[in-house]
Design a protein around this motif. Sequence first.
Motif, PDB file in Angstrom:
ATOM      1  N   GLN A 117       0.783  -1.229   0.000  1.00 35.03           N
ATOM      2  CA  GLN A 117       0.000   0.000   0.000  1.00 35.03           C
ATOM      3  C   GLN A 117       0.824   1.294   0.000  1.00 35.03           C
ATOM      4  O   GLN A 117       1.921   1.345   0.543  1.00 35.03           O
ATOM      5  CB  GLN A 117      -0.913   0.038   1.239  1.00 35.03           C
ATOM      6  CG  GLN A 117      -1.910  -1.067   1.320  1.00 35.03           C
ATOM      7  CD  GLN A 117      -1.400  -2.262   2.073  1.00 35.03           C
ATOM      8  OE1 GLN A 117      -0.243  -2.626   1.978  1.00 35.03           O
ATOM      9  NE2 GLN A 117      -2.267  -2.893   2.831  1.00 35.03           N
ATOM     10  N   CYS A 153      -9.285  -4.757   9.108  1.00 33.62           N
ATOM     11  CA  CYS A 153      -8.123  -5.602   8.796  1.00 33.62           C
ATOM     12  C   CYS A 153      -8.234  -6.975   9.486  1.00 33.62           C
ATOM     13  O   CYS A 153      -8.270  -7.054  10.712  1.00 33.62           O
ATOM     14  CB  CYS A 153      -6.839  -4.905   9.230  1.00 33.62           C
ATOM     15  SG  CYS A 153      -5.382  -5.909   8.892  1.00 33.62           S
ATOM     16  N   PRO A 154      -8.283  -8.059   8.710  1.00 29.01           N
ATOM     17  CA  PRO A 154      -8.488  -9.388   9.314  1.00 29.01           C
ATOM     18  C   PRO A 154      -7.296  -9.884  10.124  1.00 29.01           C
ATOM     19  O   PRO A 154      -7.452 -10.766  10.963  1.00 29.01           O
ATOM     20  CB  PRO A 154      -8.749 -10.291   8.105  1.00 29.01           C
ATOM     21  CG  PRO A 154      -8.129  -9.586   6.951  1.00 29.01           C
ATOM     22  CD  PRO A 154      -8.212  -8.125   7.244  1.00 29.01           C
ATOM     23  N   THR A 155      -6.122  -9.339   9.879  1.00 24.08           N
ATOM     24  CA  THR A 155      -4.946  -9.815  10.618  1.00 24.08           C
ATOM     25  C   THR A 155      -4.460  -8.805  11.664  1.00 24.08           C
ATOM     26  O   THR A 155      -3.430  -9.029  12.302  1.00 24.08           O
ATOM     27  CB  THR A 155      -3.783 -10.122   9.640  1.00 24.08           C
ATOM     28  OG1 THR A 155      -3.410  -8.894   8.991  1.00 24.08           O
ATOM     29  CG2 THR A 155      -4.168 -11.142   8.607  1.00 24.08           C
ATOM     30  N   CYS A 197      -3.033  -5.932  11.395  1.00 23.88           N
ATOM     31  CA  CYS A 197      -1.634  -5.511  11.182  1.00 23.88           C
ATOM     32  C   CYS A 197      -1.482  -4.003  11.027  1.00 23.88           C
ATOM     33  O   CYS A 197      -0.367  -3.517  10.875  1.00 23.88           O
ATOM     34  CB  CYS A 197      -1.033  -6.248   9.994  1.00 23.88           C
ATOM     35  SG  CYS A 197      -1.863  -5.937   8.445  1.00 23.88           S
ATOM     36  N   ILE A 198      -2.600  -3.250  11.100  1.00 20.82           N
ATOM     37  CA  ILE A 198      -2.504  -1.793  10.997  1.00 20.82           C
ATOM     38  C   ILE A 198      -2.579  -1.189  12.396  1.00 20.82           C
ATOM     39  O   ILE A 198      -3.464  -1.519  13.180  1.00 20.82           O
ATOM     40  CB  ILE A 198      -3.642  -1.205  10.138  1.00 20.82           C
ATOM     41  CG1 ILE A 198      -3.575  -1.747   8.710  1.00 20.82           C
ATOM     42  CG2 ILE A 198      -3.579   0.325  10.121  1.00 20.82           C
ATOM     43  CD1 ILE A 198      -4.686  -1.255   7.797  1.00 20.82           C
ATOM     44  N   ILE A 233       2.112  -0.449   9.253  1.00 19.49           N
ATOM     45  CA  ILE A 233       1.594  -1.748   8.802  1.00 19.49           C
ATOM     46  C   ILE A 233       2.685  -2.788   9.009  1.00 19.49           C
ATOM     47  O   ILE A 233       3.845  -2.573   8.643  1.00 19.49           O
ATOM     48  CB  ILE A 233       1.155  -1.736   7.319  1.00 19.49           C
ATOM     49  CG1 ILE A 233       0.037  -0.717   7.089  1.00 19.49           C
ATOM     50  CG2 ILE A 233       0.676  -3.130   6.902  1.00 19.49           C
ATOM     51  CD1 ILE A 233      -0.480  -0.658   5.652  1.00 19.49           C
ATOM     52  N   CYS A 247       0.462  -8.941   7.076  1.00 24.80           N
ATOM     53  CA  CYS A 247      -0.480  -8.392   6.086  1.00 24.80           C
ATOM     54  C   CYS A 247      -0.628  -9.396   4.953  1.00 24.80           C
ATOM     55  O   CYS A 247       0.371  -9.896   4.435  1.00 24.80           O
ATOM     56  CB  CYS A 247       0.029  -7.062   5.541  1.00 24.80           C
ATOM     57  SG  CYS A 247      -0.952  -6.440   4.159  1.00 24.80           S
ATOM     58  N   ILE A 248      -1.864  -9.691   4.573  1.00 22.48           N
ATOM     59  CA  ILE A 248      -2.099 -10.670   3.505  1.00 22.48           C
ATOM     60  C   ILE A 248      -2.487  -9.982   2.195  1.00 22.48           C
ATOM     61  O   ILE A 248      -2.956 -10.635   1.265  1.00 22.48           O
ATOM     62  CB  ILE A 248      -3.172 -11.705   3.925  1.00 22.48           C
ATOM     63  CG1 ILE A 248      -4.457 -11.004   4.370  1.00 22.48           C
ATOM     64  CG2 ILE A 248      -2.640 -12.635   4.998  1.00 22.48           C
ATOM     65  CD1 ILE A 248      -5.627 -11.949   4.636  1.00 22.48           C
ATOM     66  N   LEU A 249      -2.304  -8.662   2.137  1.00 19.18           N
ATOM     67  CA  LEU A 249      -2.594  -7.874   0.930  1.00 19.18           C
ATOM     68  C   LEU A 249      -3.982  -8.200   0.389  1.00 19.18           C
ATOM     69  O   LEU A 249      -4.159  -8.429  -0.814  1.00 19.18           O
ATOM     70  CB  LEU A 249      -1.500  -8.106  -0.126  1.00 19.18           C
ATOM     71  CG  LEU A 249      -0.100  -7.634   0.311  1.00 19.18           C
ATOM     72  CD1 LEU A 249       0.951  -8.102  -0.661  1.00 19.18           C
ATOM     73  CD2 LEU A 249      -0.053  -6.123   0.459  1.00 19.18           C
ATOM     74  N   CYS A 250      -4.946  -8.231   1.293  1.00 16.79           N
ATOM     75  CA  CYS A 250      -6.304  -8.622   0.915  1.00 16.79           C
ATOM     76  C   CYS A 250      -7.089  -7.486   0.288  1.00 16.79           C
ATOM     77  O   CYS A 250      -8.138  -7.697  -0.295  1.00 16.79           O
ATOM     78  CB  CYS A 250      -7.045  -9.154   2.138  1.00 16.79           C
ATOM     79  SG  CYS A 250      -7.349  -7.887   3.389  1.00 16.79           S
ATOM     80  N   ASP A 251      -6.621  -6.234   0.475  1.00 15.73           N
ATOM     81  CA  ASP A 251      -7.271  -5.082  -0.178  1.00 15.73           C
ATOM     82  C   ASP A 251      -8.429  -4.493   0.642  1.00 15.73           C
ATOM     83  O   ASP A 251      -9.025  -3.491   0.244  1.00 15.73           O
ATOM     84  CB  ASP A 251      -7.768  -5.501  -1.569  1.00 15.73           C
ATOM     85  CG  ASP A 251      -8.041  -4.347  -2.509  1.00 15.73           C
ATOM     86  OD1 ASP A 251      -7.585  -3.226  -2.216  1.00 15.73           O
ATOM     87  OD2 ASP A 251      -8.698  -4.558  -3.527  1.00 15.73           O
ATOM     88  N   LEU A 252      -8.785  -5.114   1.764  1.00 13.83           N
ATOM     89  CA  LEU A 252      -9.957  -4.632   2.520  1.00 13.83           C
ATOM     90  C   LEU A 252      -9.738  -3.227   3.065  1.00 13.83           C
ATOM     91  O   LEU A 252     -10.648  -2.397   3.041  1.00 13.83           O
ATOM     92  CB  LEU A 252     -10.287  -5.602   3.668  1.00 13.83           C
ATOM     93  CG  LEU A 252     -10.964  -6.899   3.251  1.00 13.83           C
ATOM     94  CD1 LEU A 252     -11.108  -7.835   4.449  1.00 13.83           C
ATOM     95  CD2 LEU A 252     -12.320  -6.645   2.633  1.00 13.83           C
ATOM     96  N   CYS A 253      -8.536  -2.933   3.546  1.00 10.58           N
ATOM     97  CA  CYS A 253      -8.280  -1.596   4.107  1.00 10.58           C
ATOM     98  C   CYS A 253      -8.475  -0.510   3.062  1.00 10.58           C
ATOM     99  O   CYS A 253      -9.011   0.570   3.345  1.00 10.58           O
ATOM    100  CB  CYS A 253      -6.877  -1.525   4.707  1.00 10.58           C
ATOM    101  SG  CYS A 253      -5.575  -2.012   3.571  1.00 10.58           S
TER     102      CYS A 253
END
Length: 152
Positions: free
Chosen positions: A39, A56-58, A60-61, A83, A88-94
């Motif tokens: 990001q 954020c599911p993990t 990490c933010i 971050i 971070c799984i780079l899922c794009d949700l944030c």
Amino acid sequence: MKGLVKGLGVTFKNMTKKKVTYAYPDVPLDLPDRFRGVQHFDPEKCIVCNQCARICPTECITLTGKANPDPEKKGKVIDTYDINFEICILCDLCTEVCPTEAIVMTNNFELATYSRDDLFKNLEWLNDNNTNVRKDQNGQAAAMAAKGGSKA
Ligand code: SF4
Ligand code: SF4
């Protein structure tokens, strides 16, 4: 002998074909625009709403805000934004949930390092990570704004 000729035939046939390999890292990879890379964060756009950290599911933010130094303006401004790319799984949700596009995905995937400590990226690093910001993200927001909708 027949096998050798056959083998050379395959070799010569493939020598003339278009290459499927890349000269990476000498030549940067041209990734699709919807690629979810590391990001970019723009502190000027952040309204410290905390939505990115909450979704954020993990987890990490990590972010903190402070009172706006401009007494004429209300609300907070961002103070720290980190971050942890170890998780971070780079899922794009944030980026999807951010109402101001303060955080957006880029095409940068290069996080390889010798130390895990280097995977903690702070506000300055994320702000400097501003090459190859996903174009479609901005186009999508502009299209939504034109329709009078919101992205989130
Ligand atoms: S991409 Fe996903 S895992 Fe990474 S910081 Fe954003 S929400 Fe969290
Ligand atoms: S969702 Fe966007 S505006 Fe809200 S705190 Fe996160 S980066 Fe800032």
